[in-house]
Write a protein that holds these residues in place. Structure first.
Motif, short mmCIF file in Angstrom:
data_model
loop_
_atom_site.label_atom_id
_atom_site.label_comp_id
_atom_site.label_asym_id
_atom_site.label_seq_id
_atom_site.Cartn_x
_atom_site.Cartn_y
_atom_site.Cartn_z
N TRP A 4 0.85 -1.18 0.00
CA TRP A 4 0.00 0.00 0.00
C TRP A 4 0.89 1.24 0.00
CZ3 TRP A 4 -1.04 -4.50 2.42
CH2 TRP A 4 -2.26 -5.11 2.10
N LEU A 5 0.56 2.16 -0.92
CA LEU A 5 1.37 3.35 -1.10
C LEU A 5 0.53 4.61 -0.95
CD1 LEU A 5 3.25 2.30 -4.37
CD2 LEU A 5 4.08 2.02 -2.02
N GLN A 6 1.12 5.63 -0.35
CA GLN A 6 0.51 6.96 -0.35
C GLN A 6 1.10 7.73 -1.52
OE1 GLN A 6 1.22 8.46 3.72
NE2 GLN A 6 -1.01 8.47 3.94
N VAL A 7 0.24 8.18 -2.41
CA VAL A 7 0.68 8.85 -3.63
C VAL A 7 0.02 10.23 -3.73
CG1 VAL A 7 0.74 8.73 -6.16
CG2 VAL A 7 0.94 6.63 -4.80
N VAL A 8 0.83 11.26 -4.01
CA VAL A 8 0.26 12.59 -4.22
C VAL A 8 0.10 12.83 -5.71
CG1 VAL A 8 1.20 13.54 -2.08
CG2 VAL A 8 2.50 13.77 -4.20
N VAL A 9 -1.02 13.41 -6.08
CA VAL A 9 -1.31 13.74 -7.49
C VAL A 9 -1.77 15.19 -7.54
CG1 VAL A 9 -1.94 11.38 -8.09
CG2 VAL A 9 -3.71 12.96 -7.31
N ALA A 10 -1.70 15.78 -8.72
CA ALA A 10 -2.17 17.15 -8.91
C ALA A 10 -3.69 17.16 -8.85
CB ALA A 10 -1.68 17.70 -10.24
N VAL A 11 -4.23 17.96 -7.94
CA VAL A 11 -5.68 18.06 -7.79
C VAL A 11 -6.09 19.50 -8.04
CG1 VAL A 11 -5.86 16.14 -6.19
CG2 VAL A 11 -5.43 18.42 -5.30
N PRO A 12 -7.34 19.73 -8.41
CA PRO A 12 -7.80 21.11 -8.62
C PRO A 12 -7.64 21.94 -7.35
CG PRO A 12 -9.40 19.52 -9.45
CD PRO A 12 -8.39 18.75 -8.68
N ALA A 13 -7.43 23.24 -7.53
CA ALA A 13 -7.29 24.13 -6.38
C ALA A 13 -8.56 24.05 -5.52
CB ALA A 13 -7.06 25.56 -6.85
N HIS A 14 -8.36 24.01 -4.23
CA HIS A 14 -9.45 23.95 -3.25
C HIS A 14 -10.28 22.68 -3.35
CE1 HIS A 14 -8.22 27.95 -2.45
NE2 HIS A 14 -8.69 28.43 -3.57
N SER A 15 -9.65 21.62 -3.87
CA SER A 15 -10.32 20.32 -3.87
C SER A 15 -10.35 19.80 -2.43
CB SER A 15 -9.57 19.35 -4.77
OG SER A 15 -9.97 18.03 -4.53
N ALA A 16 -11.31 18.94 -2.15
CA ALA A 16 -11.38 18.33 -0.83
C ALA A 16 -10.21 17.38 -0.59
CB ALA A 16 -12.70 17.58 -0.66
N ILE A 17 -9.51 17.01 -1.68
CA ILE A 17 -8.34 16.12 -1.56
C ILE A 17 -7.12 16.99 -1.29
CG2 ILE A 17 -6.94 14.37 -2.71
CD1 ILE A 17 -9.36 13.88 -4.56
N ALA A 18 -6.65 16.99 -0.06
CA ALA A 18 -5.52 17.85 0.29
C ALA A 18 -4.22 17.08 0.41
CB ALA A 18 -5.81 18.57 1.62
N GLY A 19 -4.31 15.80 0.77
CA GLY A 19 -3.10 15.02 1.00
C GLY A 19 -2.97 13.85 0.04
N PRO A 20 -2.13 12.87 0.38
CA PRO A 20 -1.90 11.72 -0.50
C PRO A 20 -3.12 10.81 -0.59
CG PRO A 20 -0.14 11.97 1.14
CD PRO A 20 -1.25 12.85 1.57
N LEU A 21 -3.20 10.07 -1.70
CA LEU A 21 -4.21 9.05 -1.90
C LEU A 21 -3.57 7.67 -1.76
CD1 LEU A 21 -5.96 10.56 -5.07
CD2 LEU A 21 -6.71 10.74 -2.69
N THR A 22 -4.35 6.68 -1.37
CA THR A 22 -3.81 5.34 -1.16
C THR A 22 -4.05 4.47 -2.39
OG1 THR A 22 -4.29 5.51 1.21
CG2 THR A 22 -3.81 3.33 0.36
N TYR A 23 -2.97 3.82 -2.84
CA TYR A 23 -3.02 2.91 -3.99
C TYR A 23 -2.35 1.59 -3.62
CZ TYR A 23 -4.44 6.72 -7.13
OH TYR A 23 -5.12 7.73 -7.74
#
Length: 704
Positions: A4-23
């Motif tokens: 399991w990895l925490q991965v950061v991706v480019a998200v739209p400004a002010h998206s609810a996704i602020a930190g890494p996503l799990t893959y």
């Protein structure tokens, strides 16, 4: 076995996704690995930020597998990830937005196979050339500055501020400091930041000549003016360690340099180091923080990392840091050359000149004398275009922009009215759109009109060898085509120009050897600006512009800086006449301390854009009320002021408002802003703010 990895991706400004996503991944991947992952219906580039022992609270069957890793590319270092994390937190942006914006855009589009082909083409060049550059003899002050810098490297290792007059040889100190670092460690890397793209080529040529012995492609540029392929090539060279020295603009502060030993920030006072879109970071401040991160890597073979800031007019924040001992100060007060001197400053009281006079008769006489002697003059006006507005005197029509609360600028060269904010452009009307009057006229002057006016004034003047006076203009309009700036600068250096007209593009960093007169035409506007930084910027700009005169020691005694002003007795001009930056800084720091302004206080601007001014201001005020109601951390030391329209309140049919937030404590302000973010999202979701376009927080703003 799944990992399991925490991965950061480019998200739209002010998206609810602020930190890494799990893959999920079939293989264990170290932090810093670049991967391609599914995100919605797309496949995007991501950075592994950390590994997890399990899927946590998320059901394993809902997790998606990574599409693959970009093999052949070493993981991004821990210090690089720390730098990105700090930037995201301090400037109140999402981690993925900062991380992915710091990588070359073309990297996001490449598959593993395509990247492998790129890496194969980028095999290191091991050939070496002889260093054919003769080292100039250092002045006593340059020798002392380098010795003090080296001594500090084994002591406190504070950031160093090289306070050097224009023409005092700061660049040579940078070169020697870089050479020392590269000689001590065969794998060491150096990063040199400059404020403007147009300053990069000449500095790059000088560094390439000095370090030719390292081999080809060891000195690389990194800035937004490069093509995507060039930018990727430079980034890969830096990341692999092939590039020993990187020169770039503010974006280069995020370059992946695994063996960074020295950071140089030239013209550290320049506002261009502050990003004005997206994550509004200060490259100068991040360079200082990055040097600390690199030095904190205890036990690393490449040792400490130093940072050297350089300027003839340091930012007041950096100057105050030297007064408190936080920064080391290195001084170069004298110009290079036995007979060299700073230009004599002459103030022209425009109250005593002919009415509507643009070039005062004494200044015109001085320019004429320069032409007769075969010398060059630089006329500085920080306003491009022919005139800032076109107007009808019958009905008071003016060339307003229909989409912005600003005027469209008249450009005579292509007969257009152009908005410098939204870009809206139209042909100049044959008659007034309001009343049909054909006698519409320009108001005010830009560089284009000044160039035309000078040509009229100097029409009867001839050069020593005969022929008309050669006048050239350098600004954003005349250098729009690729290669045009380099060609125009080359003609100035070759002596093919007698009078050079331009904006701040030519006022800093250029080493013009034949200019002996510099004149500032209309500098009074900043004296009484509501922006507390305006006097600092004006003094710096005038000192930098004046520094273009007399850089050749043979002409320095006769060099002059002319300032046309209606306020010749103003303290700013008094300090300028004496070339006395310390006195000017003392005046400004005393005023700022009384008002609690930077560097004695800390601030952030909360900006909102909406379809109406009412919605923009209401959103900001509602968010401030929510913060007060929730008693956010640090709120007792933070003062939010009521929302107000921005100076230019409408751009591209979008209304803009801002709210100033101040605090005497940086820690309290940061705690408040971080806790405020969820409330901002919550406020944004309220139905009365559905027409809100966007909002953003600007920490340590340059303009208030």
């Amino acid at each position: 076995m799944k990992h399991w990895l925490q991965v950061v991706v480019a998200v739209p400004a002010h998206s609810a996704i602020a930190g890494p996503l799990t893959y999920k991944s079939a293989t264990a991947l170290p932090p810093g690995t670049l991967v391609r992952v599914p995100f919605g219906r797309r496949e995007v580039l991501g950075v592994v930020w950390d590994a997890l022992p399990g899927s946590g609270d998320v059901a394993e069957d809902t997790l998606r597998d990574i599409a693959g890793a970009l093999d052949g590319l070493a993981p991004l270092s821990a210090t690089w990830r720390q730098l990105v994390t700090f930037t995201a937190h301090y400037y109140q942006r999402s981690l993925g937005e900062v991380a992915l914006a710091a990588l070359p855009p073309q990297l996001r589009e490449l598959s593993s196979e395509q990247l492998a082909r790129r890496l194969k083409r980028a095999t290191p060049d091991t050939s070496h050339a002889e260093n054919t550059t003769d080292l100039v003899a250092l002045s006593a002050q340059q020798t002392c500055a380098l010795a003090e810098f080296d001594l500090e490297s084994s002591g406190q290792q504070r950031p160093a501020l090289l306070f050097g007059a224009t023409g005092s040889g700061k660049t040579e100190v940078y070169l020697r400091a870089a050479a020392s670092v590269l000689a001590q460690d065969p794998e060491a890397q150096v990063l040199v930041l400059v404020p403007e793209i147009n300053l990069t080529p000449q500095l790059q040529a000088r560094f390439e000549a000095r370090f030719a012995h390292l081999g080809k492609e060891r000195v690389v540029p990194l800035h937004s003016g490069l093509t995507p392929a060039q930018r990727l090539k430079s980034w890969l060279a830096a990341h692999s360690g092939q590039a020993r020295l990187v020169l770039g603009t503010r974006m280069a502060v995020f370059a992946s340099l695994p063996r960074l030993r020295l950071l140089v920030v030239d013209e550290e006072h320049d506002p261009s180091y502050k990003q004005q879109e997206g994550a509004r970071y200060s490259a100068r401040d991040l360079a200082i923080y990055r040097a600390k991160l690199e030095s904190d890597k205890a036990g690393q073979p490449h040792g400490i990392c130093r940072v050297m800031l350089g300027s003839a007019t340091p930012s007041l924040e950096s100057w105050q840091a030297t007064l408190t001992g936080k920064y080391q100060r290195l001084t170069l007060s004298e110009r290079i050359g036995d007979d060299s001197a700073l230009p004599t400053v002459r103030r022209v009281d425009m109250n005593h000149q002919p009415k509507r006079c643009v070039i005062a008769p004494p200044l015109l006489a001085a320019i004429t004398e320069r032409v007769a002697r075969g010398e060059q003059s630089l006329i500085f006006l920080n306003r491009r275009g022919y005139a800032p507005v076109l107007a009808c005197h019958e009905c008071d029509w003016k060339s307003d922009c229909p989409h912005c609360s600003a005027y469209r600028v008249f450009h005579k060269s292509d007969r257009t009215l152009r908005c410098h904010h939204c870009g809206f452009t139209e042909r100049v009307p044959r008659a007034c759109p309001g009343c049909g009057n054909i006698d519409i006229a320009p108001l005010g002057r830009g560089t284009e009109r000044l160039e035309e006016h000078l040509a009229e004034l100097l029409a009867g003047v001839t050069r020593p060898c005969g022929g008309a006076v050669r006048i050239s203009r350098i600004d954003a309009d005349s250098t729009r085509l690729k290669g045009s700036l380099e060609a125009q600068l080359a003609s100035v250096h070759a002596g093919e120009v007698d009078v050079l007209v331009g904006t701040q593009m030519i006022a800093k960093g250029h080493d013009f050897r034949h200019i002996t007169l510099v004149a500032a035409i209309n500098p009074d506007g900043a004296l009484f600006s509501s922006d507390f930084r305006a006097p600092e910027r004006l003094f710096s700009l005038l000192m930098q512009a004046g520094g273009r005169a007399g850089r050749d020691a043979r002409h320095s005694q006769a060099s002059e800086m002319w300032v046309q002003t209606f306020h010749p007795e103003h303290p700013l001009f008094e300090a300028l006449k004496r070339h006395d930056y310390p006195d000017f800084a003392d005046q400004q720091l005393a005023e700022r301390e009384m008002a609690g302004l930077s560097p004695f206080g800390f601030s952030a601007l909360m900006r909102a854009e909406a379809k109406t001014q009412e919605v923009a201001q209401s959103f900001l005020n509602a968010a401030a009320q929510a913060a007060q109601a929730h008693a956010l951390p640090g709120h007792t030391h933070v003062t939010p002021y009521p929302a107000v329209p921005m100076t230019i309140q409408r751009v591209a049919n979008v209304e803009r408002a801002q709210m100033l937030v101040e605090s005497p404590s940086r820690k309290a302000l940061q705690a408040f802003l971080a806790a405020w973010q969820p409330l901002l999202f919550e406020t944004r979701r309220q139905p009365e703010f559905k027409t809100l376009v966007r909002w953003a927080i600007d920490v340590d703003p340059m303009v208030i």
